[in-house]
Design a protein around this motif. Sequence first.
Motif, mmCIF file in Angstrom:
data_model
loop_
_atom_site.group_PDB
_atom_site.id
_atom_site.type_symbol
_atom_site.label_atom_id
_atom_site.label_comp_id
_atom_site.label_asym_id
_atom_site.label_seq_id
_atom_site.Cartn_x
_atom_site.Cartn_y
_atom_site.Cartn_z
ATOM 1 N N VAL A 173 6.967 -14.453 -21.621
ATOM 2 C CA VAL A 173 6.506 -14.483 -20.431
ATOM 3 C C VAL A 173 7.184 -13.023 -19.564
ATOM 4 O O VAL A 173 8.492 -13.047 -19.647
ATOM 5 N N PRO A 174 6.355 -12.298 -19.367
ATOM 6 C CA PRO A 174 6.751 -11.185 -18.830
ATOM 7 C C PRO A 174 7.335 -11.406 -17.192
ATOM 8 O O PRO A 174 7.075 -12.270 -16.523
ATOM 9 N N PRO A 175 8.118 -10.531 -16.650
ATOM 10 C CA PRO A 175 8.549 -10.499 -15.165
ATOM 11 C C PRO A 175 7.163 -10.857 -14.351
ATOM 12 O O PRO A 175 6.072 -10.296 -14.583
ATOM 13 N N LEU A 176 7.342 -12.017 -13.554
ATOM 14 C CA LEU A 176 6.360 -12.321 -12.430
ATOM 15 C C LEU A 176 6.221 -11.083 -11.694
ATOM 16 O O LEU A 176 6.837 -10.737 -10.789
ATOM 17 N N SER A 177 4.791 -10.544 -11.444
ATOM 18 C CA SER A 177 4.473 -9.291 -10.574
ATOM 19 C C SER A 177 4.781 -9.620 -9.211
ATOM 20 O O SER A 177 5.251 -9.013 -8.581
ATOM 21 N N TRP A 178 4.533 -10.783 -8.761
ATOM 22 C CA TRP A 178 4.417 -11.116 -7.197
ATOM 23 C C TRP A 178 6.087 -11.172 -6.940
ATOM 24 O O TRP A 178 6.157 -10.870 -5.590
ATOM 25 N N LYS A 179 6.999 -11.274 -7.903
ATOM 26 C CA LYS A 179 8.483 -11.047 -7.152
ATOM 27 C C LYS A 179 8.873 -9.844 -6.774
ATOM 28 O O LYS A 179 10.016 -9.738 -6.077
ATOM 29 N N ARG A 180 8.051 -8.670 -7.089
ATOM 30 C CA ARG A 180 8.422 -7.384 -6.714
ATOM 31 C C ARG A 180 8.359 -7.284 -5.271
ATOM 32 O O ARG A 180 8.799 -6.375 -4.714
ATOM 33 N N LEU A 181 7.572 -8.130 -4.557
ATOM 34 C CA LEU A 181 7.460 -7.974 -2.975
ATOM 35 C C LEU A 181 7.686 -9.288 -2.550
ATOM 36 O O LEU A 181 6.928 -9.730 -1.381
ATOM 37 N N SER A 182 8.617 -10.087 -2.905
ATOM 38 C CA SER A 182 8.829 -11.640 -2.570
ATOM 39 C C SER A 182 9.985 -11.845 -1.412
ATOM 40 O O SER A 182 10.092 -12.673 -1.075
ATOM 41 N N ASP A 183 10.445 -10.699 -0.802
ATOM 42 C CA ASP A 183 11.263 -11.132 0.520
ATOM 43 C C ASP A 183 11.023 -10.072 1.603
ATOM 44 O O ASP A 183 10.460 -8.938 1.086
ATOM 45 N N GLU A 184 11.496 -10.136 2.643
ATOM 46 C CA GLU A 184 11.436 -9.132 3.804
ATOM 47 C C GLU A 184 11.725 -7.923 3.359
ATOM 48 O O GLU A 184 11.143 -6.907 3.934
ATOM 49 N N GLY A 185 12.981 -7.960 2.887
ATOM 50 C CA GLY A 185 13.635 -6.538 2.631
ATOM 51 C C GLY A 185 12.966 -5.750 1.762
ATOM 52 O O GLY A 185 12.686 -4.291 1.914
ATOM 53 N N LEU A 186 12.368 -6.315 0.514
ATOM 54 C CA LEU A 186 11.367 -5.584 -0.515
ATOM 55 C C LEU A 186 10.115 -5.257 0.428
ATOM 56 O O LEU A 186 9.672 -3.836 0.097
ATOM 57 N N ASN A 187 9.477 -5.895 1.157
ATOM 58 C CA ASN A 187 8.372 -5.397 1.967
ATOM 59 C C ASN A 187 8.394 -4.278 3.011
ATOM 60 O O ASN A 187 7.841 -3.338 2.933
ATOM 61 N N HIS A 188 9.881 -4.248 3.716
ATOM 62 C CA HIS A 188 10.222 -3.622 4.508
ATOM 63 C C HIS A 188 10.352 -2.164 3.834
ATOM 64 O O HIS A 188 9.917 -1.301 4.294
ATOM 65 N N ALA A 189 11.138 -2.022 2.933
ATOM 66 C CA ALA A 189 11.431 -0.938 2.200
ATOM 67 C C ALA A 189 10.061 -0.081 1.520
ATOM 68 O O ALA A 189 10.009 1.046 1.767
ATOM 69 N N LEU A 190 9.114 -0.859 1.153
ATOM 70 C CA LEU A 190 8.030 -0.530 0.550
ATOM 71 C C LEU A 190 7.268 0.272 1.622
ATOM 72 O O LEU A 190 6.562 1.519 1.555
ATOM 73 N N LEU A 191 7.233 -0.564 2.926
ATOM 74 C CA LEU A 191 6.087 0.076 3.992
ATOM 75 C C LEU A 191 6.790 1.310 4.659
ATOM 76 O O LEU A 191 6.225 2.306 4.817
ATOM 77 N N SER A 192 8.318 1.295 4.465
ATOM 78 C CA SER A 192 8.876 2.433 5.321
ATOM 79 C C SER A 192 8.757 3.612 4.203
ATOM 80 O O SER A 192 8.512 4.709 4.687
ATOM 81 N N ALA A 193 8.895 3.359 2.739
ATOM 82 C CA ALA A 193 8.833 4.384 1.923
ATOM 83 C C ALA A 193 7.426 5.231 2.025
ATOM 84 O O ALA A 193 7.210 6.342 1.554
ATOM 85 N N ALA A 194 6.419 4.363 2.291
ATOM 86 C CA ALA A 194 4.988 4.888 2.387
ATOM 87 C C ALA A 194 4.740 5.538 3.384
ATOM 88 O O ALA A 194 3.671 5.922 4.121
ATOM 89 N N GLY A 195 5.561 5.773 4.375
ATOM 90 C CA GLY A 195 5.870 6.549 5.667
ATOM 91 C C GLY A 195 5.148 5.955 6.812
ATOM 92 O O GLY A 195 4.812 6.399 7.942
ATOM 93 N N LEU A 196 5.137 4.253 6.844
ATOM 94 C CA LEU A 196 4.732 3.671 7.926
ATOM 95 C C LEU A 196 5.869 3.270 9.126
ATOM 96 O O LEU A 196 6.979 3.346 8.693
ATOM 97 N N GLU A 197 5.318 3.193 10.178
ATOM 98 C CA GLU A 197 6.221 3.046 11.417
ATOM 99 C C GLU A 197 6.109 1.484 12.147
ATOM 100 O O GLU A 197 5.023 1.046 11.873
#
Length: 272
Positions: A173-197
């Motif tokens: 079983v490989p790591p479950l892909s959805w777990k890479r974006l599975s909390d508020e902090g991970l989502n916030h960090a991704l959008l911020s890194a992509a230059g969103l405000e």
Amino acid sequence: MDETQRKEFIRQTFNTVASGYDRPALRFFPESAAHLVDQLQLAGHEHVLDVATGTGAVALTLAHCLPEGQVTGIDMSDGMLRQAAGKATERGLGNVVFQAMDMTDLSFPPDRFHCATAAFALFFVADMEACLRGIVDRLKPGGQVLVCGFSEASFAPNIDLFLARIERYGVEVPPLSWKRLSDEGLNHALLSAAGLEQIRVARRDLSYPLPDADGWWDVLWYAGFRGLLSQLSEPDLARFRAEHLAEIAALDRGQGIPLHVEVLYAQGRKPG
Ligand SMILES: C[S@@+](CC[C@H](N)C(=O)[O-])C[C@H]1O[C@@H](n2cnc3c(N)ncnc32)[C@H](O)[C@@H]1O
């Protein structure tokens, strides 16, 4: 598996599951789409890009809300796109188009769309930040992005029983892909890194009971676990199904089989 092989595996998996993706057991996808579109607060004239549109849950909901606008849905699975286009025709929606395209290689000019959505999608690509930057590039200044994915605890405890049992059958079983974006902090960090405000992340519980264990099998069979199940031989698959569905049926305390689905919606704006 290198990235090209992994993409091809994902594409083939979704081609295989496309005909069953809209089964009632998987109704968290259209239910989530309705919540996602509500949060965009569109005026009705916008042109929206729906990335990894699948069978069009988000794109078709958007099309209903945009009497003077347009929706472009892209996906790399022809099977999923055929289902989406069929539903648009059935519903008489003339303001939505579906195109085959890789979300990591968008062929649209910059500054094209007012808004972009990506539901249960970004975690499929190796470099989520580069992919999101590509999407943001195609937005007009001030345009909004909304992405969503499952929370850490989604599908528990059913999924833990499934994974533990399939591992006992020798499937890695490989790591479950959805777990890479599975909390508020991970989502916030991704959008911020992509230059969103103006980033906001909201969580919503979309859980419901399934009438029986076969409903859970539909979730496994049509929502992305076919890749693991297809590694079992035919006799092993039959034995696995019987054993696993017996343990899932034991979760029923008189109100059906619990399906825990919690969705994180992450929203941001392109500066401008
Ligand atoms: C879980 S489905 C979500 C579909 C839809 N957004 C929804 O909410 O129901 C994920 C979709 O992502 C698509 N997908 C995965 N990787 C992709 C890529 N690199 N480019 C385009 N589509 C991709 C799959 O083909 C599949 O249709």
